[in-house]
Design a protein around this motif. Structure first.
Motif, PDB file in Angstrom:
ATOM      1  N   MET A  57      44.945  28.359  18.002  1.00  7.83           N
ATOM      2  CA  MET A  57      43.458  28.673  18.901  1.00  7.83           C
ATOM      3  C   MET A  57      43.653  30.251  19.290  1.00  7.83           C
ATOM      4  N   ASN A  58      42.611  30.766  19.142  1.00  6.24           N
ATOM      5  CA  ASN A  58      42.655  32.294  19.852  1.00  6.24           C
ATOM      6  C   ASN A  58      41.969  32.084  21.193  1.00  6.24           C
ATOM      7  N   ILE A  59      42.742  32.229  22.067  1.00  5.15           N
ATOM      8  CA  ILE A  59      42.220  32.171  23.607  1.00  5.15           C
ATOM      9  C   ILE A  59      41.193  33.223  24.001  1.00  5.15           C
ATOM     10  N   LYS A  60      41.385  34.575  23.481  1.00  4.68           N
ATOM     11  CA  LYS A  60      40.467  35.536  23.332  1.00  4.68           C
ATOM     12  C   LYS A  60      39.098  35.079  23.265  1.00  4.68           C
ATOM     13  N   GLN A  61      38.825  34.404  22.189  1.00  3.53           N
ATOM     14  CA  GLN A  61      37.469  33.999  21.902  1.00  3.53           C
ATOM     15  C   GLN A  61      36.904  32.810  22.587  1.00  3.53           C
ATOM     16  N   TYR A  62      37.431  32.423  23.781  1.00  2.00           N
ATOM     17  CA  TYR A  62      36.868  31.568  24.852  1.00  2.00           C
ATOM     18  C   TYR A  62      36.572  32.552  26.014  1.00  2.00           C
ATOM     19  N   LEU A  63      37.217  33.900  26.003  1.00  2.00           N
ATOM     20  CA  LEU A  63      37.026  34.525  27.436  1.00  2.00           C
ATOM     21  C   LEU A  63      35.816  35.424  27.278  1.00  2.00           C
ATOM     22  N   ASP A  64      35.237  35.252  28.577  1.00  3.94           N
ATOM     23  CA  ASP A  64      33.950  36.319  28.740  1.00  3.94           C
ATOM     24  C   ASP A  64      34.278  37.280  29.718  1.00  3.94           C
ATOM     25  N   SER A  65      34.992  38.468  29.408  1.00  7.95           N
ATOM     26  CA  SER A  65      35.515  39.419  30.373  1.00  7.95           C
ATOM     27  C   SER A  65      34.240  39.880  31.284  1.00  7.95           C
ATOM     28  N   THR A  66      34.605  39.872  32.661  1.00  2.36           N
ATOM     29  CA  THR A  66      33.341  39.806  33.427  1.00  2.36           C
ATOM     30  C   THR A  66      33.668  41.015  34.468  1.00  2.36           C
ATOM     31  N   TYR A  67      32.504  41.687  34.685  1.00  2.00           N
ATOM     32  CA  TYR A  67      32.622  42.649  35.954  1.00  2.00           C
ATOM     33  C   TYR A  67      31.075  42.854  36.322  1.00  2.00           C
ATOM     34  N   LEU A  68      30.939  42.203  37.681  1.00  2.50           N
ATOM     35  CA  LEU A  68      29.663  42.225  38.093  1.00  2.50           C
ATOM     36  C   LEU A  68      29.234  42.734  39.215  1.00  2.50           C
ATOM     37  N   LYS A  69      30.189  43.560  39.867  1.00  2.00           N
ATOM     38  CA  LYS A  69      30.083  44.026  41.201  1.00  2.00           C
ATOM     39  C   LYS A  69      29.294  45.484  41.196  1.00  2.00           C
ATOM     40  N   THR A  70      28.378  45.749  41.923  1.00  2.00           N
ATOM     41  CA  THR A  70      27.559  46.685  42.338  1.00  2.00           C
ATOM     42  C   THR A  70      28.593  47.960  43.054  1.00  2.00           C
ATOM     43  N   ALA A  71      28.188  49.246  43.034  1.00  2.00           N
ATOM     44  CA  ALA A  71      28.945  50.123  43.465  1.00  2.00           C
ATOM     45  C   ALA A  71      29.467  49.958  44.905  1.00  2.00           C
ATOM     46  N   GLN A  72      28.367  49.276  45.694  1.00  2.00           N
ATOM     47  CA  GLN A  72      28.520  49.240  46.988  1.00  2.00           C
ATOM     48  C   GLN A  72      29.747  48.056  47.437  1.00  2.00           C
ATOM     49  N   GLN A  73      29.326  47.019  46.385  1.00  2.00           N
ATOM     50  CA  GLN A  73      30.358  45.886  46.503  1.00  2.00           C
ATOM     51  C   GLN A  73      31.728  46.268  46.382  1.00  2.00           C
ATOM     52  N   ALA A  74      31.660  47.151  45.440  1.00  2.00           N
ATOM     53  CA  ALA A  74      33.229  47.680  45.096  1.00  2.00           C
ATOM     54  C   ALA A  74      33.625  48.808  45.792  1.00  2.00           C
ATOM     55  N   ASN A  75      32.763  49.226  46.777  1.00  2.00           N
ATOM     56  CA  ASN A  75      32.871  50.186  47.647  1.00  2.00           C
ATOM     57  C   ASN A  75      33.330  51.401  46.991  1.00  2.00           C
ATOM     58  N   LEU A  76      32.577  51.752  46.041  1.00  2.00           N
ATOM     59  CA  LEU A  76      32.731  53.097  45.110  1.00  2.00           C
ATOM     60  C   LEU A  76      31.499  53.950  44.870  1.00  2.00           C
ATOM     61  N   THR A  77      31.572  55.012  44.492  1.00  2.00           N
ATOM     62  CA  THR A  77      30.450  55.670  44.166  1.00  2.00           C
ATOM     63  C   THR A  77      29.759  55.018  42.739  1.00  2.00           C
ATOM     64  N   GLU A  78      28.592  55.420  42.488  1.00  2.00           N
ATOM     65  CA  GLU A  78      28.041  55.059  41.270  1.00  2.00           C
ATOM     66  C   GLU A  78      28.772  55.418  40.001  1.00  2.00           C
ATOM     67  N   MET A  79      29.290  56.603  40.163  1.00  2.00           N
ATOM     68  CA  MET A  79      30.053  57.265  39.056  1.00  2.00           C
ATOM     69  C   MET A  79      31.098  56.621  38.820  1.00  2.00           C
ATOM     70  N   GLU A  80      31.865  56.514  39.973  1.00  2.00           N
ATOM     71  CA  GLU A  80      33.345  55.642  39.916  1.00  2.00           C
ATOM     72  C   GLU A  80      33.100  54.116  39.411  1.00  2.00           C
ATOM     73  N   LYS A 102      33.607  25.679  26.491  1.00  2.00           N
ATOM     74  CA  LYS A 102      33.514  26.245  25.470  1.00  2.00           C
ATOM     75  C   LYS A 102      33.794  27.850  25.773  1.00  2.00           C
ATOM     76  N   ARG A 103      33.539  28.133  27.157  1.00  2.00           N
ATOM     77  CA  ARG A 103      33.700  29.470  27.462  1.00  2.00           C
ATOM     78  C   ARG A 103      34.303  29.524  28.805  1.00  2.00           C
ATOM     79  N   ILE A 104      34.957  30.644  29.275  1.00  2.00           N
ATOM     80  CA  ILE A 104      35.713  31.020  30.442  1.00  2.00           C
ATOM     81  C   ILE A 104      35.146  32.330  30.926  1.00  2.00           C
ATOM     82  N   GLY A 105      34.299  32.253  32.001  1.00  2.00           N
ATOM     83  CA  GLY A 105      34.145  33.593  32.750  1.00  2.00           C
ATOM     84  C   GLY A 105      35.462  34.090  33.838  1.00  2.00           C
ATOM     85  N   THR A 106      35.827  35.448  33.421  1.00  2.00           N
ATOM     86  CA  THR A 106      36.805  35.652  34.184  1.00  2.00           C
ATOM     87  C   THR A 106      36.972  37.454  34.432  1.00  2.00           C
ATOM     88  N   SER A 107      37.331  37.853  35.412  1.00  2.00           N
ATOM     89  CA  SER A 107      37.346  39.505  35.706  1.00  2.00           C
ATOM     90  C   SER A 107      38.842  39.577  35.399  1.00  2.00           C
TER      91      SER A 107
END
Length: 247
Positions: free
Chosen positions: A1-24, A227-232
């Motif tokens: 089994m290829n675990i990577k084919q179950y993984l939905d790599s996830t990044y959903l933070k806005t710049a404000q939520q991440a305490n970053l500039t838009e560019m960062e 069938k899928r795993i969502g994770t950062s």
């Protein structure tokens, strides 16, 4: 089994939520996209305004990584038309999968006709454009009884209105990862909630999002039938390590 084919790599933070500039914040998004390409994860899950960026990077590297995005995120309480408009824009930008936050507060208030209408319209739009769709039910906002009810409602609505050949393309997903719980309770997938979802969503596939932080947890979810795993922390999981991140 290829675990990577179950993984939905996830990044959903806005710049404000991440305490970053838009560019960062855009640089963080680029990092996640590049990592998904390099690691050959199943999918990169990002906000709608980054779908074009992901498509450009994936095409440049001739990668097979899919692009997923969230619709009406994270509360799911917009009217139907704005949901559909946002989804159509994502489709035009070459998103492969659309994760709609279902209006779970309306469901809790007994507005079942509204929820059915939303399910049918969103699924029709996705399927007519040959896209996978996932309905995020936000398990942390629901009681176990409500999880059973909403999974059954989604399942029965889909079965009544769509062909069996489409079922594999219509997921029930646990969480946004952004719901605020009391007393620091889990706001993502737990074994208890995933078992309830699997039992009551079948034959629709289930995605466990949030709370899966190591390879053992991921394998347990897959063995249960997810069938899928969502994770950062997809790379951390794939490398066999443990993360303290919440999502």
């Amino acid at each position: 089994m290829n675990i990577k084919q179950y993984l939905d790599s996830t990044y959903l933070k806005t710049a404000q939520q991440a305490n970053l500039t838009e560019m960062e914040n855009t640089k963080v998004v680029q990092h996640f996209i590049q990592e998904a390409i390099d690691e050959d994860f199943k999918l990169i899950m990002i906000r709608p305004d980054h779908v074009k960026l992901a498509n450009d990077m994936i095409l440049k590297h001739k990668s097979k990584v899919l692009i997923g995005t969230v619709i009406d995120f994270p509360n799911g309480n917009s009217d139907l038309e704005p949901k559909l408009q946002q989804a159509q824009t994502a489709i035009n930008d070459h998103a492969d999968e659309l994760d709609f936050v279902i209006n779970y507060e309306a469901f809790k208030n007994g507005e079942i006709t509204l929820i059915k209408t939303e399910i049918i319209a969103c699924a029709k739009l996705a399927l007519s454009n040959k896209k996978n769709i996932k309905f995020i039910i936000e398990v942390a906002a629901l009681s176990n009884h409500q999880i059973i009810q909403i999974c059954a409602l989604i399942k029965n609505t889909i079965i009544a209105n769509f062909k069996e050949e489409n079922f594999a393309n219509i997921f029930v997903k646990s969480s946004t990862g952004f719901y605020t719980t009391i007393n620091n309770l889990p706001n993502g997938a737990t074994l208890e909630t995933i078992i309830l979802m699997l039992e009551n969503s079948n034959p629709l596939p289930v995605k466990a999002a949030g709370g899966v932080r190591n390879i053992d947890d991921a394998l347990t979810m897959i063995q249960l039938g997810v069938k899928r795993i969502g994770t950062s922390v997809a790379k951390t999981i794939a490398d066999g390590h443990v993360s303290n991140e919440n999502y």
